[in-house]
Design a protein around this motif. Structure first.
Motif, PDB file in Angstrom:
ATOM      1  N   ALA A   1       0.825  -1.209   0.000  1.00 50.48           N
ATOM      2  CA  ALA A   1       0.000   0.000   0.000  1.00 50.48           C
ATOM      3  C   ALA A   1       0.862   1.263   0.000  1.00 50.48           C
ATOM      4  O   ALA A   1       0.570   2.228  -0.715  1.00 50.48           O
ATOM      5  N   ILE A   2       1.936   1.250   0.784  1.00 49.12           N
ATOM      6  CA  ILE A   2       2.843   2.405   0.822  1.00 49.12           C
ATOM      7  C   ILE A   2       3.547   2.569  -0.515  1.00 49.12           C
ATOM      8  O   ILE A   2       3.683   3.686  -1.039  1.00 49.12           O
ATOM      9  N   GLY A   3       4.006   1.450  -1.091  1.00 48.61           N
ATOM     10  CA  GLY A   3       4.654   1.522  -2.397  1.00 48.61           C
ATOM     11  C   GLY A   3       3.729   2.075  -3.463  1.00 48.61           C
ATOM     12  O   GLY A   3       4.139   2.874  -4.318  1.00 48.61           O
TER      13      GLY A   3
ATOM     14  N   ALA B   1      -7.096   2.617  -6.588  1.00 47.93           N
ATOM     15  CA  ALA B   1      -8.001   1.527  -6.229  1.00 47.93           C
ATOM     16  C   ALA B   1      -7.253   0.399  -5.530  1.00 47.93           C
ATOM     17  O   ALA B   1      -7.708  -0.141  -4.512  1.00 47.93           O
ATOM     18  N   ALA B   2      -6.090   0.039  -6.060  1.00 47.40           N
ATOM     19  CA  ALA B   2      -5.293  -1.021  -5.439  1.00 47.40           C
ATOM     20  C   ALA B   2      -4.825  -0.602  -4.058  1.00 47.40           C
ATOM     21  O   ALA B   2      -4.831  -1.403  -3.116  1.00 47.40           O
ATOM     22  N   MET B   3      -4.448   0.646  -3.925  1.00 48.33           N
ATOM     23  CA  MET B   3      -4.008   1.165  -2.632  1.00 48.33           C
ATOM     24  C   MET B   3      -5.132   1.073  -1.603  1.00 48.33           C
ATOM     25  O   MET B   3      -4.914   0.659  -0.454  1.00 48.33           O
TER      26      MET B   3
ATOM     27  N   LEU C   1      11.092   4.176  -3.685  1.00 44.50           N
ATOM     28  CA  LEU C   1      10.006   3.836  -2.760  1.00 44.50           C
ATOM     29  C   LEU C   1       9.110   2.726  -3.300  1.00 44.50           C
ATOM     30  O   LEU C   1       8.960   1.673  -2.667  1.00 44.50           O
ATOM     31  N   ALA C   2       8.516   2.946  -4.463  1.00 48.16           N
ATOM     32  CA  ALA C   2       7.512   2.013  -4.968  1.00 48.16           C
ATOM     33  C   ALA C   2       8.092   0.630  -5.222  1.00 48.16           C
ATOM     34  O   ALA C   2       7.528  -0.387  -4.787  1.00 48.16           O
ATOM     35  N   THR C   3       9.205   0.552  -5.917  1.00 42.56           N
ATOM     36  CA  THR C   3       9.743  -0.758  -6.283  1.00 42.56           C
ATOM     37  C   THR C   3      10.177  -1.557  -5.060  1.00 42.56           C
ATOM     38  O   THR C   3       9.947  -2.768  -4.984  1.00 42.56           O
TER      39      THR C   3
END
Length: 499
Positions: free
Chosen positions: A111-113, A303-305, A368-370
């Motif tokens: 969720a953070i990513g 939406a995924a988050m 961050l995301a990866t």
């Protein structure tokens, strides 16, 4: 039959979800449009090229096998703890606490990513529209929206996700139709299922990307306490989600192979990467559709988050309710009957992590995301494999065991998922796209969490025996029919007060 967790005393979650709403919650976590745009081009480029659609079929079959045992378990166990509860019933409470710790970290990490990815891509889309907005502001907006929706009852989140899911699946369906209209029969080349193509090149990498594209499908069981007939709704939602994701991913990636050509797909995908599907849209439909796709890519991440936020805060809620974490996390909102304190805690955690990355000047996507999505993805696949083994152990020696549903199918699922774990660990640097030794050492966090969880559970057994006895306590439905299990039994002193 009615859900035994119906909130008649103000302590439980509100049972407002239908099967279709659970499907929206689950499929949203898989983020179909984001998976197509972000994952499939990499699978084409460094995986087995034109054979990628077959990898989605293989992953879907493996996860359907897993789902058979998972569904059998969900008919007998109704609890908001998901993996945590299943591990407890099959492999014991120490393993369950370890699994719950991994689940909380993993779902929060993804969720953070995704918050970082949302900030990155929203900034790009706004720049294309002539609006200058820093990624930090875009990410803050996403955190605010998700925080507000997560605070309220789950039914509101389900309605929002239904709109976003219909939009992103619709735009990809239009793309598929456009490719078919433009290329005819050549849009679906037989080469994609030719064994010599499927097993060529980086087949292991392609398989890894196929499995990670399904992340989130297993979260249906988390909503067992929030549906009126969980023994029916949870299995149906699980099967529907896996089937929908598998067919949709396989068909769309197959059409993309046809649009480019089996011989050229690896090369073109390597050149285009994140722009691949936008280029295909320009060539086969219309640039207007491409603009819509770019906007919906951002909403897909939102939406995924939201879906993963809801999954993560239910694990925190259950750990609070059962005294593994501070009992305040187990509070239920007096009006919304939602795990509001767990949701607020997760929102604060996301904000703090985003702030640290922003103040350090790190990139929201490549840093961050990866890293966060990579860590969370690995943790969730580990939990899926553990849950498959727990199903086998739970039914062993019971009169309602079945050779296919409770042994062979979950066994096949476990083998496939263990292979996926090995692939993700081996190719973690490929998944994250990072050469940083710190980021690529993140998988070691999972065994650390497992050891800490087992150690803490054993400490509870020795020092808090009543609380330990109440962990993941359910009375399973032994009849094997669609009658759900009884409500979890837990000491009254351990139940958090209504917020």
């Amino acid at each position: 039959m009615p859900n035994p967790h119906t909130a008649v005393d103000g302590r439980n979650l509100r049972p407002t979800l239908s099967t279709s709403k659970i499907v929206f919650l689950v499929v949203a976590a898989a983020a179909p449009l984001a998976a197509m745009v972000g994952t499939v081009p990499l699978a084409f480029a460094i995986g087995d090229g034109a054979g990628v659609p077959a990898m989605f079929v293989f992953a879907g079959i493996t996860l359907l096998c897993f789902s058979v045992g998972y569904a059998a378990m969900s008919r007998r166990i109704v609890h908001a703890g998901g993996f945590y509860t299943y591990l407890a019933q099959g492999l014991g409470k120490p393993v369950a606490v370890a699994g719950g710790a991994i689940a909380i970290v993993s779902y929060n990490a993804v969720a953070i990513g995704l918050a970082g990815a949302f900030g990155y891509f929203a900034q790009l889309v706004l720049e294309a529209l002539g609006v200058d907005a820093p990624w930090q502001a875009c990410a803050a907006f996403a955190v605010l929206v998700v925080g507000v929706l997560g605070y309220r009852q789950i039914d509101l989140s389900a309605r929002v996700l239904s709109l976003l899911m219909v939009a992103e699946i619709g735009v990809l369906a239009v793309l598929d139709v456009g490719i078919l209209a433009h290329h005819g029969g050549a849009a679906l080349p037989a080469a994609s299922f030719d064994p010599s193509v499927v097993l060529s090149g980086g087949v292991g990498v392609a398989m890894m990307f196929a499995f990670i594209s399904f992340i989130g499908f297993e979260s249906a069981a988390l909503y067992g306490e929030e549906t009126r007939n969980p023994a029916r709704s949870i299995p149906l939602a699980t099967y529907a989600s896996v089937g929908l994701i598998a067919v949709f991913y396989a068909f769309t990636s197959w059409a993309a192979v046809g649009a480019i050509g089996p011989e050229r797909v690896s090369e073109v995908a390597g050149d285009q990467l994140g722009n691949l599907f936008f280029t295909i849209s320009d060539a086969n439909v219309d640039p207007a559709l491409t603009a819509v796709m770019q906007i919906l890519l951002v909403t897909s991440m939102l939406a995924a988050m939201l879906a993963l936020h809801n999954a993560a805060n239910r694990y925190a809620y259950v750990f609070g309710r059962e005294g593994v974490l501070p009992t305040g996390l187990g509070a239920v909102h007096a009006r919304h009957l939602s795990p509001h304190r767990a949701s607020v805690t997760q929102t604060v955690l996301t904000t703090v992590v985003l702030a640290v990355f922003a103040l350090a000047g790190l990139d929201p996507y490549t840093n961050l995301a990866t890293s966060m999505v990579g860590l969370g993805t690995l943790g969730i696949i580990v939990l899926q494999a553990g849950a498959a083994l727990a199903v086998i152990a739970f039914f062993r020696g019971r009169s309602d065991r079945h050779w296919w549903r409770t042994l062979v199918a979950p066994g096949l699922g476990a083998l496939g998922l263990i292979a996926a774990v090995e692939l993700v660990v081996t190719n973690f640097s490929v998944l994250t796209g990072s050469t940083s030794p710190v980021i690529n050492a993140l998988p070691w966090l999972l065994p650390v969490l497992a050891v800490a969880g087992i150690g803490y559970a054993r400490w509870m057994r020795a020092n808090r025996p009543a609380r330990y006895a109440a962990l993941a306590a359910v009375e399973p439905n032994l009849s094997g029919d669609d009658t759900p299990g009884e409500a979890p039994t837990r000491p009254e002193a351990d139940v958090a007060a209504v917020g």
